[in-house]
Design a protein around this motif. Structure first.
Motif, PDB file in Angstrom:
ATOM      1  N   ALA A  43      68.902 149.182  44.064  1.00  0.00           N
ATOM      2  CA  ALA A  43      69.465 148.382  45.173  1.00  0.00           C
ATOM      3  C   ALA A  43      68.387 147.515  45.806  1.00  0.00           C
ATOM      4  CB  ALA A  43      70.067 149.328  46.208  1.00  0.00           C
ATOM      5  N   ASP A  44      67.778 146.623  45.010  1.00  0.00           N
ATOM      6  CA  ASP A  44      66.890 145.635  45.631  1.00  0.00           C
ATOM      7  C   ASP A  44      67.117 144.285  44.962  1.00  0.00           C
ATOM      8  OD1 ASP A  44      64.907 147.208  43.494  1.00  0.00           O
ATOM      9  OD2 ASP A  44      64.771 144.996  43.479  1.00  0.00           O
ATOM     10  N   PHE A  45      66.819 143.231  45.702  1.00  0.00           N
ATOM     11  CA  PHE A  45      67.151 141.862  45.275  1.00  0.00           C
ATOM     12  C   PHE A  45      66.562 141.557  43.904  1.00  0.00           C
ATOM     13  CE2 PHE A  45      68.386 137.555  45.741  1.00  0.00           C
ATOM     14  CZ  PHE A  45      67.337 136.751  45.301  1.00  0.00           C
ATOM     15  N   GLY A  46      65.300 141.899  43.719  1.00  0.00           N
ATOM     16  CA  GLY A  46      64.626 141.551  42.468  1.00  0.00           C
ATOM     17  C   GLY A  46      65.290 142.183  41.260  1.00  0.00           C
ATOM     18  N   SER A  47      65.631 143.465  41.382  1.00  0.00           N
ATOM     19  CA  SER A  47      66.253 144.165  40.230  1.00  0.00           C
ATOM     20  C   SER A  47      67.614 143.562  39.920  1.00  0.00           C
ATOM     21  CB  SER A  47      66.408 145.657  40.550  1.00  0.00           C
ATOM     22  OG  SER A  47      65.151 146.210  40.848  1.00  0.00           O
ATOM     23  N   VAL A  48      68.369 143.278  40.995  1.00  0.00           N
ATOM     24  CA  VAL A  48      69.710 142.687  40.790  1.00  0.00           C
ATOM     25  C   VAL A  48      69.581 141.311  40.150  1.00  0.00           C
ATOM     26  CG1 VAL A  48      71.773 141.819  41.965  1.00  0.00           C
ATOM     27  CG2 VAL A  48      70.766 144.018  42.655  1.00  0.00           C
ATOM     28  N   MET A  49      68.642 140.497  40.637  1.00  0.00           N
ATOM     29  CA  MET A  49      68.472 139.154  40.067  1.00  0.00           C
ATOM     30  C   MET A  49      68.071 139.228  38.597  1.00  0.00           C
ATOM     31  SD  MET A  49      69.295 136.757  42.100  1.00  0.00           S
ATOM     32  CE  MET A  49      68.380 135.277  41.611  1.00  0.00           C
ATOM     33  N   ASP A  50      67.206 140.176  38.249  1.00  0.00           N
ATOM     34  CA  ASP A  50      66.798 140.309  36.842  1.00  0.00           C
ATOM     35  C   ASP A  50      68.010 140.606  35.955  1.00  0.00           C
ATOM     36  OD1 ASP A  50      63.606 142.002  37.529  1.00  0.00           O
ATOM     37  OD2 ASP A  50      64.244 139.864  37.592  1.00  0.00           O
ATOM     38  N   VAL A  51      68.832 141.527  36.428  1.00  0.00           N
ATOM     39  CA  VAL A  51      70.024 141.894  35.634  1.00  0.00           C
ATOM     40  C   VAL A  51      70.958 140.703  35.494  1.00  0.00           C
ATOM     41  CG1 VAL A  51      72.156 143.246  35.757  1.00  0.00           C
ATOM     42  CG2 VAL A  51      69.937 144.376  36.096  1.00  0.00           C
ATOM     43  N   LEU A  52      71.135 139.982  36.580  1.00  0.00           N
ATOM     44  CA  LEU A  52      72.084 138.851  36.541  1.00  0.00           C
ATOM     45  C   LEU A  52      71.547 137.716  35.682  1.00  0.00           C
ATOM     46  CD1 LEU A  52      73.402 138.718  40.203  1.00  0.00           C
ATOM     47  CD2 LEU A  52      74.628 139.448  38.142  1.00  0.00           C
ATOM     48  N   ARG A  53      70.225 137.440  35.784  1.00  0.00           N
ATOM     49  CA  ARG A  53      69.655 136.369  34.950  1.00  0.00           C
ATOM     50  C   ARG A  53      69.843 136.706  33.467  1.00  0.00           C
ATOM     51  NH1 ARG A  53      65.226 136.446  38.753  1.00  0.00           N
ATOM     52  NH2 ARG A  53      65.414 134.667  40.209  1.00  0.00           N
ATOM     53  N   ASN A  54      69.643 137.989  33.152  1.00  0.00           N
ATOM     54  CA  ASN A  54      69.808 138.425  31.762  1.00  0.00           C
ATOM     55  C   ASN A  54      71.260 138.253  31.315  1.00  0.00           C
ATOM     56  OD1 ASN A  54      69.002 139.672  29.297  1.00  0.00           O
ATOM     57  ND2 ASN A  54      70.030 141.561  29.991  1.00  0.00           N
ATOM     58  N   TYR A  55      72.190 138.633  32.227  1.00  0.00           N
ATOM     59  CA  TYR A  55      73.618 138.527  31.899  1.00  0.00           C
ATOM     60  C   TYR A  55      74.047 137.069  31.740  1.00  0.00           C
ATOM     61  CZ  TYR A  55      78.684 138.443  32.754  1.00  0.00           C
ATOM     62  OH  TYR A  55      80.027 138.191  32.661  1.00  0.00           O
ATOM     63  N   LEU A  56      73.519 136.191  32.623  1.00  0.00           N
ATOM     64  CA  LEU A  56      73.967 134.799  32.649  1.00  0.00           C
ATOM     65  C   LEU A  56      73.239 133.932  31.638  1.00  0.00           C
ATOM     66  CD1 LEU A  56      74.243 134.392  36.529  1.00  0.00           C
ATOM     67  CD2 LEU A  56      76.143 134.605  34.884  1.00  0.00           C
ATOM     68  N   ARG A  57      72.194 134.492  31.007  1.00  0.00           N
ATOM     69  CA  ARG A  57      71.343 133.679  30.130  1.00  0.00           C
ATOM     70  C   ARG A  57      72.162 133.012  29.022  1.00  0.00           C
ATOM     71  NH1 ARG A  57      67.291 137.215  28.871  1.00  0.00           N
ATOM     72  NH2 ARG A  57      68.616 138.021  27.191  1.00  0.00           N
ATOM     73  N   ASP A  58      73.110 133.780  28.447  1.00  0.00           N
ATOM     74  CA  ASP A  58      73.878 133.165  27.333  1.00  0.00           C
ATOM     75  C   ASP A  58      75.265 132.725  27.803  1.00  0.00           C
ATOM     76  OD1 ASP A  58      74.865 136.348  25.790  1.00  0.00           O
ATOM     77  OD2 ASP A  58      74.960 135.552  27.847  1.00  0.00           O
ATOM     78  N   LYS A  59      75.395 132.437  29.118  1.00  0.00           N
ATOM     79  CA  LYS A  59      76.689 131.930  29.620  1.00  0.00           C
ATOM     80  C   LYS A  59      76.446 130.602  30.315  1.00  0.00           C
ATOM     81  CE  LYS A  59      79.187 136.273  30.125  1.00  0.00           C
ATOM     82  NZ  LYS A  59      78.252 136.921  29.166  1.00  0.00           N
ATOM     83  N   PRO A  60      76.229 129.513  29.581  1.00  0.00           N
ATOM     84  CA  PRO A  60      75.947 128.211  30.221  1.00  0.00           C
ATOM     85  C   PRO A  60      77.146 127.775  31.073  1.00  0.00           C
ATOM     86  CG  PRO A  60      76.454 127.913  27.888  1.00  0.00           C
ATOM     87  CD  PRO A  60      76.366 129.388  28.118  1.00  0.00           C
ATOM     88  N   PRO A  61      76.908 127.150  32.225  1.00  0.00           N
ATOM     89  CA  PRO A  61      78.024 126.678  33.060  1.00  0.00           C
ATOM     90  C   PRO A  61      78.870 125.663  32.308  1.00  0.00           C
ATOM     91  CG  PRO A  61      75.916 125.801  33.858  1.00  0.00           C
ATOM     92  CD  PRO A  61      75.594 126.772  32.778  1.00  0.00           C
ATOM     93  N   LYS A  62      80.215 125.749  32.396  1.00  0.00           N
ATOM     94  CA  LYS A  62      81.119 124.811  31.699  1.00  0.00           C
ATOM     95  C   LYS A  62      81.489 123.663  32.640  1.00  0.00           C
ATOM     96  CE  LYS A  62      83.136 127.973  28.310  1.00  0.00           C
ATOM     97  NZ  LYS A  62      84.351 128.705  27.899  1.00  0.00           N
TER      98      LYS A  62
END
Ligand SMILES: Cc1ncc(COP(=O)(O)O)c(C=O)c1O
Ligand SMILES: N[C@@H](CCOP(=O)(O)O)C(=O)O
Length: 411
Positions: free
Chosen positions: A392-411
């Motif tokens: 439950a800290d910003f950095g850990s959450v951001m890391d997970v989200l960046r990893n998740y969003l890496r292969d989801k380019p905005p349409k």
């Protein structure tokens, strides 16, 4: 039928269409809006109804286009209902008739009873509770979901947990109801099918009286496949439509007596099977009471029987859920059958096809939890979507989200 034929197809179409969306008692019910075809003699005051039916005929656009290459695939959500399964459609008719008989004081009816793999008992207990009629349910111990078990308990039924399977419970309830003044509520009692057949009429109504090419239904005790046939056939015989759809009954491979009978070319004698454990637990039935009705319906509709393995049904369920539905494993059986029939070319890409969803996925959430946590032995759970645990800290959450969003380019 002769009395009904005094009115033409247009009369019946207009009458049924005029009742859609109304709350005038009892026509707000998808069953009782066809009262003249269901139980014409009963007085509205004797009807026990939760305004069941009128379920969503959902255009499964994404599942159709992306998974089976179809643009005309629909799911009839009979599980989005008062007790969460299609059983409400039949139970309103049966319990209404019992309500009427008790008021007549002519029959020593002390209770209504059923054997159940869960959904019939849930519907029976709810409708009986609504009418203050005692209900008794025979359940196979440890073979139904918690959600299914809590329903008759909460609704005040007398719940017997019996150390056998459904077929054993069915044998016992038939013996008991022949000895005690307990009214049998399983689909052996055709009153149930008079209500369940209205789902077929609804499907035609929702297509503005155009007939789909295929209707795929999961089968266990096999009353419902016949009920759907009867509904379609009545519409044809009374001139509302000029043909009926081809029916497909889908079975779990672990409980597939009808499938084996079909593959034998409807051989001379039907053989029950010892149904083994299936995640489609409500159709773990090896000796279906309506086998003759189902064979008749399938033969008269140029029908087909398909089966689905545990992995096929669970994968189909997971894929359907990933397109926004939340279906039960039994609907997974029907969708797995569809996938097979599309692969074999039996069902064409432009065939209008309806899959009947028979219960809400919430009644079988444990099977989904087990699938998505890859806890089902010998199952790959290819489409599992387990949650990601994160600090439950910003950095850990951001890391997970960046990893998740890496292969989801905005349409
Ligand atoms: C959720 C569900 N789907 C399908 C079925 C099969 O219906 P039938 O027993 O009428 O074949 C049942 C009950 O058997 C059920 O409870
Ligand atoms: N799946 C059913 C089994 C009994 O079917 P029925 O139509 O004969 O009542 C259930 O939910 O109990």
């Amino acid at each position: 039928m002769d009395a009904l034929k005094n009115f033409d197809g247009a009369y019946w179409r207009d009458l049924f269409d005029s009742r859609v969306g109304k709350t005038t008692w009892p026509y707000g019910s998808g069953v009782w809006s066809k009262k003249e075809w269901v139980l014409p003699e009963i007085h509205p005051d004797d009807i026990v109804s939760a305004f069941e039916g009128n379920s969503n005929l959902f255009w499964a656009e994404r599942f159709g286009k992306h998974l089976v290459g179809m643009n005309d695939l629909w799911v009839k959500h009979c599980g989005i209902s008062h007790t969460g399964s299609f059983k409400d459609l039949g139970m309103t008719v049966l319990v209404s008739q019992v309500n009427r008989l008790r008021k007549l004081n002519r029959y020593p009816l002390v209770a209504v009873g059923c054997a159940s793999t869960g959904d019939t008992s849930a519907a029976l207990s709810a409708y009986c509770a609504s009418a203050d009629i005692p209900s008794i349910v025979f359940l196979p111990a440890n073979k139904i979901s918690m959600a299914q078990l809590v329903q008759p308990i909460a609704n005040g039924a007398f719940v017997l947990s019996i150390d056998t399977d459904f077929d054993g419970c069915m044998k016992l309830i038939r013996e008991v109801t022949s000895e005690l003044p307990i009214y049998l509520a399983n689909s052996l009692n055709s009153l149930r099918l008079e209500g369940q057949k209205t789902a077929a009429i609804e499907i035609l109504q929702q297509f503005d009286w155009e007939v789909p090419d295929w209707v795929i239904i999961p089968g266990g005790n096999l009353g419902n496949i016949y009920a759907l046939y009867k509904g379609f056939k009545m519409c044809q015989e009374l001139g509302l439509v000029d043909r009926i759809p081809r029916l497909v009954c889908a079975q779990a491979a672990n409980a597939n007596p009808l499938y084996l009978h079909f593959k034998s070319g409807w051989g001379t004698d039907f053989k029950p099977v010892n149904a083994t454990t299936t995640l489609a637990s409500a159709i773990q039935i090896g000796d279906p009471v309506s086998i003759d009705r189902a064979v008749y319906a399938l033969q008269k509709s140029n029908g087909i029987v398909e089966e689905a393995t545990e992995e096929e049904l669970m994968d189909a369920m997971a894929k359907a859920d990933s397109t926004g539905m939340f279906i039960c494993p039994h609907t997974g059986v029907a969708l797995a059958a569809l996938i097979k029939l599309r692969k074999s070319g039996v069902i064409g890409p432009s065939d209008r096809t309806v899959v009947v969803s028979t219960a809400h996925g919430l009644k079988f959430s444990q099977s989904k939890i087990d699938y998505h946590s890859k806890a089902i032995p010998e199952m790959a759970s290819r489409f599992a979507n387990p949650p990601v645990e994160v600090k439950a800290d910003f950095g850990s959450v951001m890391d997970v989200l960046r990893n998740y969003l890496r292969d989801k380019p905005p349409k």
